[in-house]
Motif scaffolding. Structure first.
Motif, PDB file in Angstrom:
ATOM      1  N   GLY A  90       0.833  -1.344   0.072  1.00  0.00           N
ATOM      2  CA  GLY A  90       0.034  -0.003  -0.132  1.00  0.00           C
ATOM      3  C   GLY A  90       0.801   1.219   0.076  1.00  0.00           C
ATOM      4  O   GLY A  90       1.632   1.395   0.767  1.00  0.00           O
ATOM      5  N   GLU A 132       0.519   5.305   0.235  1.00  0.00           N
ATOM      6  CA  GLU A 132      -0.299   6.696   0.361  1.00  0.00           C
ATOM      7  C   GLU A 132      -0.011   7.728  -0.822  1.00  0.00           C
ATOM      8  O   GLU A 132       0.869   7.923  -1.080  1.00  0.00           O
ATOM      9  N   VAL A 136     -10.630   7.142   4.891  1.00  0.00           N
ATOM     10  CA  VAL A 136      -9.822   6.283   4.075  1.00  0.00           C
ATOM     11  C   VAL A 136     -10.522   6.010   2.688  1.00  0.00           C
ATOM     12  O   VAL A 136     -11.565   5.279   2.941  1.00  0.00           O
ATOM     13  N   PHE A 194      -9.658   4.014  -1.179  1.00  0.00           N
ATOM     14  CA  PHE A 194      -8.352   3.380  -2.086  1.00  0.00           C
ATOM     15  C   PHE A 194      -8.815   2.433  -3.181  1.00  0.00           C
ATOM     16  O   PHE A 194      -9.992   2.348  -3.318  1.00  0.00           O
ATOM     17  N   VAL A 232      -3.655   4.750  -1.637  1.00  0.00           N
ATOM     18  CA  VAL A 232      -4.648   5.158  -0.359  1.00  0.00           C
ATOM     19  C   VAL A 232      -4.561   6.565  -0.252  1.00  0.00           C
ATOM     20  O   VAL A 232      -3.523   6.949  -0.201  1.00  0.00           O
ATOM     21  N   GLU A 233      -5.677   6.982  -0.026  1.00  0.00           N
ATOM     22  CA  GLU A 233      -5.682   8.597   0.233  1.00  0.00           C
ATOM     23  C   GLU A 233      -6.429   8.289   1.751  1.00  0.00           C
ATOM     24  O   GLU A 233      -7.526   7.821   1.792  1.00  0.00           O
ATOM     25  N   ASN A 234      -5.739   9.203   2.506  1.00  0.00           N
ATOM     26  CA  ASN A 234      -6.139   9.192   4.017  1.00  0.00           C
ATOM     27  C   ASN A 234      -6.897  10.371   4.035  1.00  0.00           C
ATOM     28  O   ASN A 234      -6.486  11.740   3.669  1.00  0.00           O
TER      29      ASN A 234
END
Length: 121
Positions: free
Chosen positions: A70, A72, A101, A103, A117-119
């Motif tokens: 993963g 970010e 989150v 993704f 992944v975007e937080n």
């Protein structure tokens, strides 16, 4: 104990370096020969490091479906556009399992599942 890096065998080192630089934002740290027909490259950003090993005698890599890496990203939409522009297939639709989150998955040139992944939190 500190995690050092994760290793992946690849069939085309140049293609894999390009993928991880352009898609995951990792920079080439070191690249060197490691015996007859074998070359190793380390890529990283911050504490994240990966080791790519290319054995010229190995024509097929068996990564498996039960592992993924993963990474970010700042913007899932921008990354999704970049991935599509590069002709990389997206596995399924973007998922948001909770409010913090989002993704989606793609595969690297040798079939390794990559989660982008975007937080949000």
């Amino acid at each position: 104990m500190k995690f050092c890096w994760s290793t992946l065998n690849v069939t085309d080192l140049d293609q894999s370096i390009k993928f991880y630089e352009e898609i995951a934002g990792l920079s080439l740290i070191n690249r060197f020969p490691a015996g007859p027909g074998t070359e190793i490259a380390f890529l990283g950003a911050g504490e994240t490091q990966i080791e790519l090993i290319c054995d010229g005698n190995k024509k097929k890599i068996n990564v498996g479906e039960d592992i993924s890496w993963g990474f970010e990203v700042v913007s899932l939409e921008e990354t999704l556009s970049l991935v599509k522009e590069k002709g990389i297939d997206v596995i399924g639709e973007p998922v948001q399992p909770n409010p913090n989150v989002r993704f989606f998955f793609i595969k690297d040139p040798d079939g390794m599942r990559i989660q982008l992944v975007e937080n949000l939190g």
